[in-house]
Design a protein around this motif. Structure first.
Motif, short mmCIF file in Angstrom:
data_model
loop_
_atom_site.label_atom_id
_atom_site.label_comp_id
_atom_site.label_asym_id
_atom_site.label_seq_id
_atom_site.Cartn_x
_atom_site.Cartn_y
_atom_site.Cartn_z
N ALA A 1 0.85 -1.19 0.00
CA ALA A 1 0.00 0.00 0.00
C ALA A 1 0.88 1.23 0.00
O ALA A 1 1.90 1.28 0.70
N ASP A 2 0.50 2.22 -0.80
CA ASP A 2 1.24 3.48 -0.87
C ASP A 2 2.71 3.24 -1.21
O ASP A 2 3.60 3.97 -0.73
N GLY A 3 2.97 2.22 -2.01
CA GLY A 3 4.33 1.92 -2.43
C GLY A 3 5.17 1.21 -1.40
O GLY A 3 6.35 0.94 -1.64
N ILE A 4 4.60 0.90 -0.24
CA ILE A 4 5.34 0.29 0.86
C ILE A 4 4.83 -1.12 1.10
O ILE A 4 3.62 -1.36 1.15
N ALA B 1 -2.36 -4.24 -2.73
CA ALA B 1 -2.38 -5.69 -2.91
C ALA B 1 -2.21 -6.37 -1.56
O ALA B 1 -1.52 -5.85 -0.66
N ILE B 2 -2.85 -7.52 -1.42
CA ILE B 2 -2.69 -8.33 -0.21
C ILE B 2 -2.56 -9.79 -0.63
O ILE B 2 -3.24 -10.24 -1.55
N THR B 3 -1.67 -10.50 0.01
CA THR B 3 -1.53 -11.93 -0.22
C THR B 3 -1.39 -12.64 1.12
O THR B 3 -0.77 -12.12 2.05
N ALA C 1 -8.22 -5.64 6.34
CA ALA C 1 -7.24 -4.93 5.52
C ALA C 1 -7.91 -3.87 4.66
O ALA C 1 -7.40 -2.74 4.52
N PHE C 2 -9.03 -4.19 4.04
CA PHE C 2 -9.74 -3.20 3.22
C PHE C 2 -10.22 -2.04 4.08
O PHE C 2 -10.18 -0.87 3.65
N ALA C 3 -10.68 -2.33 5.27
CA ALA C 3 -11.13 -1.26 6.17
C ALA C 3 -9.97 -0.37 6.59
O ALA C 3 -10.06 0.86 6.58
N GLN C 4 -8.84 -0.98 6.95
CA GLN C 4 -7.70 -0.22 7.45
C GLN C 4 -7.02 0.58 6.34
O GLN C 4 -6.63 1.73 6.56
N TYR C 5 -6.83 -0.01 5.17
CA TYR C 5 -6.01 0.61 4.13
C TYR C 5 -6.82 1.39 3.10
O TYR C 5 -6.31 2.36 2.52
#
Length: 531
Positions: free
Chosen positions: A97-100, A384-386, A406-410
């Motif tokens: 997220a955000d390149g990190i 992205a999340i894996t 994850a969707f809620a946080q990011y």
């Protein structure tokens, strides 16, 4: 989806009553049996449980995420709770997220060895492999070495299928979008030499029945991707494993991603587990047959998976090095064919594509014997999340909780729980059920059949009952030694016309062009009604 290596035990458990586990087969390499298509001796693989135990605590993961961002820590806490609830021995998590990138590992590779999961532990990613095979095909398309709309016989002139007309007309695009229409779930052992995949195509494909007309529907097919793997071999003049290394793994810098069994076993690697009535069991075989590599043979890590995500969310280059045209890369993420009866879910080439809560999601999941992988991207948000887990059937359930957090946080979104084919199969809580008149219910009554599986729908007053019979296949490989269970009646409910539910899971009925019911869609696969 579904690799998706699902043994018949996975199907058996999910269909005989434990309906909440139904989507463990969506990733799709179903393993009804490992069978040779000829009279040569069959290599029988040992599927006996090798160890019993309980899932370890995940305190190592807690320590490892202490220096991560607060939002990653929040996701990790949800994951740890899900691991305990779902009896998962080991998990690796990565979020971009955000390149990190942030990564964390939890638990152990195997309850037999107790070795902790590390950043270098390779997991089997099952049917997520199809996105690698698809990317290699699209790289060859970008180089004008493959034409999406050329017939498969352009590259495999000797292709034979049960339906000669389909063999003459099926195209590369049909294979990438799972619309070729023949049965696709037999995982066959054709040896470990470089000709294994060629033998599969020559000897097994002609035995698979055509389940629906070419191009009419999306229906998940592992054998279609084995065919694409053979196409890669012929076009490049390399065995599939070597071709994938040259086309993809090395250009993308995926140093921990491999199809090579000795290399995977020589390093840190996860073993598969199953949690059932006997507790937590190590599952075998660990390795899938070589002929199934293009559908589900990749081993990888979360670091390599997020590197893969960066490439697919980019312009077709990686770190300034061109790999394939951006236009070709983005064709993979377009919604080409809708999934029958699953609102909002389409197949790309071969990504699963959804539009939920204003978010365009691109995803794939995968299962082998006791391992589960999930991979979800939101390209417009560079997210992205894996998650890689070494146990079934709870891996997918854990990911739904993790993705929601994850969707809620990011992203500030509530769409995470619906992400991917698994999310599309689950009916949202509170969805009202409806009553259908008797004449409508009668349209669904009948036997739906594919190799190794009968599904019977019968009327019981004002409702329908479904029974599932697993058919013994000669030389079938199953987890454990128990015979297939007897058929058990399961009640169906409805949330709309043709929209049946088995517990919380969608079981859509699909109609022919003349309006009559022709198929039931079980775990993204169309099963035809017998005449």
């Amino acid at each position: 989806m579904i690799i998706d290596l699902l043994t018949r035990r996975s199907r058996r458990d999910m269909l005989k009553g434990a309906v909440v586990t139904v989507v463990s087969s969506t990733a799709l390499l179903a393993l009804p049996g490992i069978v040779r298509a000829d009279a040569r001796p069959v290599q029988k693989l040992d599927l006996r449980q090798r160890h019993l135990g309980s899932a370890p605590t995940t305190t190592a993961g807690s320590v490892a995420v202490a220096d991560r961002s607060p939002r990653f820590q929040a996701v990790a806490r949800v994951l740890e709770a899900a691991m305990a609830e779902q009896h998962l021995p080991g998990v690796a998590l990565g979020i971009l997220a955000d390149g990190i990138e942030e990564h964390a590992v939890f638990g152990v590779e195997s309850i037999g060895t107790g070795a902790p999961v590390t950043n270098d532990t390779r997991f089997q990613i099952g049917s997520v492999t199809k996105t690698f095979t698809g990317t290699a095909i699209m790289r060859l398309v970008g180089e004008s070495r493959i034409d999406l709309d050329a017939t498969v016989r352009t590259y495999l002139p000797s292709l034979r299928l049960a339906d000669p007309d389909v063999a003459a007309r099926v195209t590369v695009r049909h294979l990438l979008t799972h619309t070729a229409g023949w049965f696709g779930d037999d995982v066959l052992d054709f040896g470990s030499d470089d000709d294994a995949l060629a033998r599969y195509i020559d000897e097994a494909l002609p035995t698979f029945p055509q389940l629906f007309p070419l191009g009419a529907f999306f229906s998940y097919s592992n054998s279609g991707f084995m065919t694409l793997g053979r196409l890669i071999e012929v076009v490049t003049g390399r065995p599939y494993r070597l071709a994938m290394r040259e086309l993809l793994f090395e250009p993308l810098g995926l140093g921990q991603t491999t199809l090579d069994h000795p290399l995977a076993l020589a390093g840190a690697h996860a073993e598969g587990h199953w949690y059932g009535a006997q507790g937590l069991e190590i599952q075998t075989p660990l390795l899938i047959p070589k002929a199934s590599d293009p559908a589900g043979g990749v081993w990888s890590t979360t670091r390599d998976m997020l590197r893969f995500a960066r490439f697919h969310q980019g312009d077709g280059s990686l770190e300034g090095r061109p790999v394939m045209p951006r236009s070709t890369l983005h064709l993979m993420q377009q919604p080409w064919v809708a999934a029958p009866g699953l609102p909002g879910l389409s197949i790309g080439m071969p990504w699963m594509v959804q539009q939920i809560d204003g978010q365009r999601m691109v995803s794939h999941s995968g299962d082998t014997a006791g391992q589960h992988a999930d991979f979800v991207m939101v390209p417009d948000r560079s997210f992205a999340i894996t998650m890689l887990a070494n146990a079934e059937p709870g891996g997918w359930q854990a990911f739904q909780s993790v993705a929601a957090e994850a969707f809620a946080q990011y992203l500030g979104s509530s769409a995470g729980a619906a992400a991917g084919a698994i999310g599309a199969l689950i009916v949202a809580p509170g969805t009202p059920e409806i009553s259908l008149p008797a004449d409508r219910l009668a349209e669904y009554v009948g036997r739906y059949r594919q190799p190794g599986l009968n599904m019977d729908v019968r009327s019981d007053g004002d409702r329908l009952l479904l029974s599932v019979e697993l058919i013994e296949i000669p030389n079938e490989v199953r987890r454990g030694s128990e015979p297939p269970p007897p058929a058990v009646d399961l009640p169906l409910s409805f949330v709309g016309e043709d929209a049946a539910l088995l517990g919380p899971m969608r079981l859509p009925f699909v109609r022919r062009s003349n309006g009559t019911v022709g198929w039931v869609a079980n775990n993204l696969r169309l099963i035809p009604q017998q005449a």
